[in-house]
Design a protein around this motif. Structure first.
Motif, PDB file in Angstrom:
ATOM      1  N   CYS A  31      -4.486  -0.145   0.383  1.00  0.00           N
ATOM      2  CA  CYS A  31      -4.980  -1.396   0.959  1.00  0.00           C
ATOM      3  C   CYS A  31      -6.440  -1.247   1.413  1.00  0.00           C
ATOM      4  CB  CYS A  31      -4.098  -1.835   2.114  1.00  0.00           C
ATOM      5  SG  CYS A  31      -4.307  -0.836   3.592  1.00  0.00           S
TER       6      CYS A  31
ATOM      7  N   CYS B 283       0.833  -1.201   0.000  1.00  0.00           N
ATOM      8  CA  CYS B 283       0.000   0.000   0.000  1.00  0.00           C
ATOM      9  C   CYS B 283       0.876   1.262   0.000  1.00  0.00           C
ATOM     10  CB  CYS B 283      -0.901  -0.022   1.239  1.00  0.00           C
ATOM     11  SG  CYS B 283      -1.852   1.485   1.469  1.00  0.00           S
TER      12      CYS B 283
ATOM     13  N   CYS C 288      -6.827   1.261   4.421  1.00  0.00           N
ATOM     14  CA  CYS C 288      -6.690   2.676   4.028  1.00  0.00           C
ATOM     15  C   CYS C 288      -7.875   3.143   3.193  1.00  0.00           C
ATOM     16  CB  CYS C 288      -5.392   2.895   3.251  1.00  0.00           C
ATOM     17  SG  CYS C 288      -3.928   2.891   4.293  1.00  0.00           S
TER      18      CYS C 288
ATOM     19  N   CYS D 223       0.227   3.082   3.716  1.00  0.00           N
ATOM     20  CA  CYS D 223       0.601   2.504   5.010  1.00  0.00           C
ATOM     21  C   CYS D 223       1.659   1.404   4.926  1.00  0.00           C
ATOM     22  CB  CYS D 223      -0.635   1.978   5.732  1.00  0.00           C
ATOM     23  SG  CYS D 223      -1.266   0.423   5.079  1.00  0.00           S
TER      24      CYS D 223
ATOM     25  N   ASN E 249       1.101  -1.713   4.100  1.00  0.00           N
ATOM     26  CA  ASN E 249       0.493  -3.038   4.270  1.00  0.00           C
ATOM     27  C   ASN E 249       0.425  -3.742   2.905  1.00  0.00           C
ATOM     28  OD1 ASN E 249      -0.862  -5.164   5.457  1.00  0.00           O
ATOM     29  ND2 ASN E 249      -2.825  -4.094   5.602  1.00  0.00           N
TER      30      ASN E 249
HETATM   31 ZN   LIG Z   1      -2.841   0.973   3.503  1.00  0.00          ZN
END
Ligand SMILES: [Zn+2]
Length: 199
Positions: A68, A56, A71, A59, A61
């Motif tokens: 993601c 992502c 988010c 973030c 992830n």
């Molecule tokens: Zn994210």
């Protein structure tokens, strides 16, 4: 030790984290004995994850898109940001259902022995987010081991002067281990009982 393709498979498996030579050999022989369709599903899953999954942009992830699932979720609380080491920690915390804020994945922890310093982690991205987002509290949920504690105190020293409240998970987590070793109840309790970091 073995012929061509078998040894190649053992060597490749042996490079994976947590798999020693004995396990690599055992998995290789297991795969040789399973039917072709099952082995193909494993091969396809590996190919697909490499082709479709990325990290992502916000973030860090794992994500199938630019952002993601977390988010992209407008219902999450923008004012609380939970900082973790790895994407698997996000999964562990999500399982507790204690947390409705957002995440920031550092991509590891500070570890001089392994040559990982602050510059190797997504700390600059974290500071950028503090500028751009209405974050009032940072929960430093790094692992309860030496590297995780060092990372949390580094971040707290760096970020508290910026006027953001930093908290750390309550004690009770298995010391020395990874966050995702803790069961959901223990981790959930540590989350609910988080305390401010004194700097
Ligand atoms: Zn994210």
């Amino acid at each position: 030790m073995y012929e061509g393709a078998v040894q190649d498979l053992i060597d490749e498996l042996g490079r994976l984290p947590g798999i020693g030579p004995k396990s690599a050999q055992r998995i290789s022989f297991h795969l040789m004995q399973t039917d072709a369709a099952e082995a193909q599903r494993l091969a396809d899953a590996i190919t697909k994850v490499k082709a479709t999954i990325r990290f992502c942009a916000r973030c860090g992830n794992v994500s199938e898109g630019e952002r993601c699932r977390i988010c992209s979720d407008a219902r999450r609380d923008d004012t609380v940001l939970c900082v973790v080491e790895e994407p698997r920690d996000v999964v562990a915390i999500e399982r507790t259902r204690e947390f409705r804020g957002r995440y920031h994945v550092l991509g590891g922890a500070i570890s001089p022995i392994d040559g990982v310093g602050p510059d190797e982690l997504r700390i600059k991205e974290l500071i950028d987010r503090l500028d751009a987002e209405p974050i009032a509290e940072l929960i430093l949920a790094t692992n309860p081991n030496v590297e995780g504690e060092a990372t949390a105190s580094y971040l707290s020293r760096l970020l508290t002067p910026l006027g953001v409240r930093t908290t750390r998970l309550a004690s009770g987590l298995p010391v020395g281990g990874d966050l995702d070793y803790a069961d959901e109840v223990t981790l959930g309790r540590a989350f609910a009982g988080r305390r401010d970091i004194a700097t």
